[in-house]
Write a protein that holds these residues in place. Structure first.
Motif, mmCIF file in Angstrom:
data_model
loop_
_atom_site.group_PDB
_atom_site.id
_atom_site.type_symbol
_atom_site.label_atom_id
_atom_site.label_comp_id
_atom_site.label_asym_id
_atom_site.label_seq_id
_atom_site.Cartn_x
_atom_site.Cartn_y
_atom_site.Cartn_z
ATOM 1 N N GLU A 75 -7.063 -4.467 -0.337
ATOM 2 C CA GLU A 75 -6.690 -4.595 -1.759
ATOM 3 C C GLU A 75 -6.852 -6.028 -2.236
ATOM 4 O O GLU A 75 -7.382 -6.289 -3.303
ATOM 5 N N ARG A 76 -6.372 -6.949 -1.385
ATOM 6 C CA ARG A 76 -6.425 -8.353 -1.799
ATOM 7 C C ARG A 76 -7.876 -8.868 -1.830
ATOM 8 O O ARG A 76 -8.250 -9.620 -2.724
ATOM 9 N N SER A 77 -8.708 -8.434 -0.872
ATOM 10 C CA SER A 77 -10.122 -8.855 -0.871
ATOM 11 C C SER A 77 -10.790 -8.372 -2.146
ATOM 12 O O SER A 77 -11.557 -9.097 -2.787
ATOM 13 N N ARG A 78 -10.476 -7.124 -2.514
ATOM 14 C CA ARG A 78 -11.060 -6.541 -3.731
ATOM 15 C C ARG A 78 -10.586 -7.310 -4.962
ATOM 16 O O ARG A 78 -11.368 -7.651 -5.840
ATOM 17 N N GLU A 79 -9.270 -7.599 -4.971
ATOM 18 C CA GLU A 79 -8.680 -8.315 -6.126
ATOM 19 C C GLU A 79 -9.375 -9.649 -6.397
ATOM 20 O O GLU A 79 -9.629 -10.003 -7.540
#
Ligand SMILES: Cc1ncc(COP(=O)(O)O)c(C=O)c1O
Length: 374
Positions: free
Chosen positions: A176-180
């Motif tokens: 999720e954080r990589s995508r964000e």
């Protein structure tokens, strides 16, 4: 720019073939060519007929098909065959990183990308796996390390040196954080298949459009001498990595490409993985019993995957010093925690032939008892 050496590999390259016992290896006792062909029920003739010219430099079509088949939705165009997964990590970093770029990765870790990223001028920030949390990272630390502007996130799963497999929650937060923040996510999955409980670790493949999956035959397959690894990524990224590979090794050795195709043939692959898991499950209890003989000297979490166990010791002496004395006085090679970014730990490999493991541990015990009581 100061060159950051890869201390773990320097240590292993220097000594692994010069000691009597090598407990620095993270894979299982390797197969011989004869054993591989025997296990596959394959004739040696096609190997003997391999012409020693330049082989297809991104990997033969057959090998890339067999690798692609392991990654749902992937085609041979997604696959670049490399000289070990080490080269896959290298060309992926080279394709991505420029001076000033930000990289986030797990710590402790196999520090190849840690050093390589700095050698390319990038800044690396770690997020810790916590021993007190069963080697899981904390979500808030993952988010803080993967700061806005991060170009690349690196995870090794299953993990070296802890043998830990990330929980579903940790995977989700990392994704999720990589995508964000729009970062590429490089998942080094070279230990997948070497799980003691027989449950293959799910790949990050397919979970995000900026995922690069790296793997190879060195660990779960017991074939490090073939020097066959690969990356699987969106075709454009793969093609651009191939252009870097023209500057590194040009292509894999043809005989290795052929034998890798044999190892990854349907049915054969499963037999090799089964052999690996058999060795791990036979050897780990022997190793654990040995650790217990030291009373409260050691603490550790049993590894979930890989022929490795990261062990903490109570005594104040540095691990670099401990392993050097064990090497010089007992001809046993171990890996100091410092080489993964975690002092006061030793990484033991336990994937050797059982009788050899037992002899190596007996020798190590003599040395450690002396060092810990000095
Ligand atoms: C996490 C990880 N990645 C990559 C490698 C490199 O392995 P190879 O180049 O033999 O595939 C290693 C070897 O120890 C490793 O532990």
């Amino acid at each position: 720019m100061r060159f950051v050496p890869f201390e773990l590999e320097r240590w292993q390259s220097t000594w692994e073939n010069r000691v009597r016992f090598n407990l620095a290896e993270s894979g299982v006792h390797p197969l011989s060519v004869q054993e591989l062909l025997g296990l596959a029920g394959a004739s040696a003739v096609p190997l003997l007929e391999v012409r020693l010219g330049y082989s297809q430099s991104n990997g033969t079509d057959l090998l890339r098909q067999r690798i692609a088949a392991l990654y749902p939705g992937a085609s041979p165009d997604h696959v670049l065959v490399t000289t070990g997964s080490a080269e896959a990590n290298f060309v992926a970093c080279w394709r991505l990183l420029e001076p000033g770029d930000k990289v986030a990765m797990l710590l402790p870790s196999y520090l190849q990308i840690w050093g390589q990223a700095q050698n390319l001028g990038a800044q690396v920030r770690g997020f810790d796996l916590h021993a007190g949390n069963g080697w899981e990272p904390f979500p808030e630390e993952i988010r803080a390390a993967i700061a806005p502007g991060t170009k690349l996130v690196v995870v090794t799963n299953p993990h070296n040196p802890t043998g830990h497999v990330l929980s579903d929650d940790a995977r989700r937060v990392i994704l999720e954080r990589s995508r964000e923040v729009g970062a590429w996510l490089l998942a080094d999955e070279v230990y997948a298949g070497a799980e003691l409980n027989g449950k293959t670790t799910p790949s990050f493949w397919g979970s995000y459009d900026k995922v690069i999956c790296v793997s190879g035959l060195s660990k779960a397959y017991g074939l490090p001498g073939l020097r066959i690894g690969w990356l699987v990524a969106p075709p454009e990224f793969t093609a651009e990595s191939w252009a870097r590979h023209d500057y590194t090794t040009i292509g894999p050795a043809g005989a290795s490409d052929h034998l890798a195709g044999v190892a990854l043939a349907p049915g054969v692959r499963e037999k090799i993985i089964e052999r690996t898991r058999r060795i791990l499950n036979a050897n780990y209890p022997v190793f654990e019993q040995w650790l217990k003989r030291f009373g409260d000297t050691f603490s550790w979490h049993p590894p979930q995957a890989g022929a490795i166990c990261l062990v903490k010791y109570r005594q104040g002496v540095g691990a670099l010093d401990v392993v050097e004395r064990i090497r010089a006085q007992h001809s046993v090679l171990l890996v100091p925690g410092e080489h993964f970014g975690v002092p006061q730990h030793i990484r033991f490999g336990y994937g050797n032939e059982l009788s050899e493991l037992q002899a190596a541990l007996a020798e190590t015990e003599l040395g450690l008892k002396r060092i810990f009581t000095d």
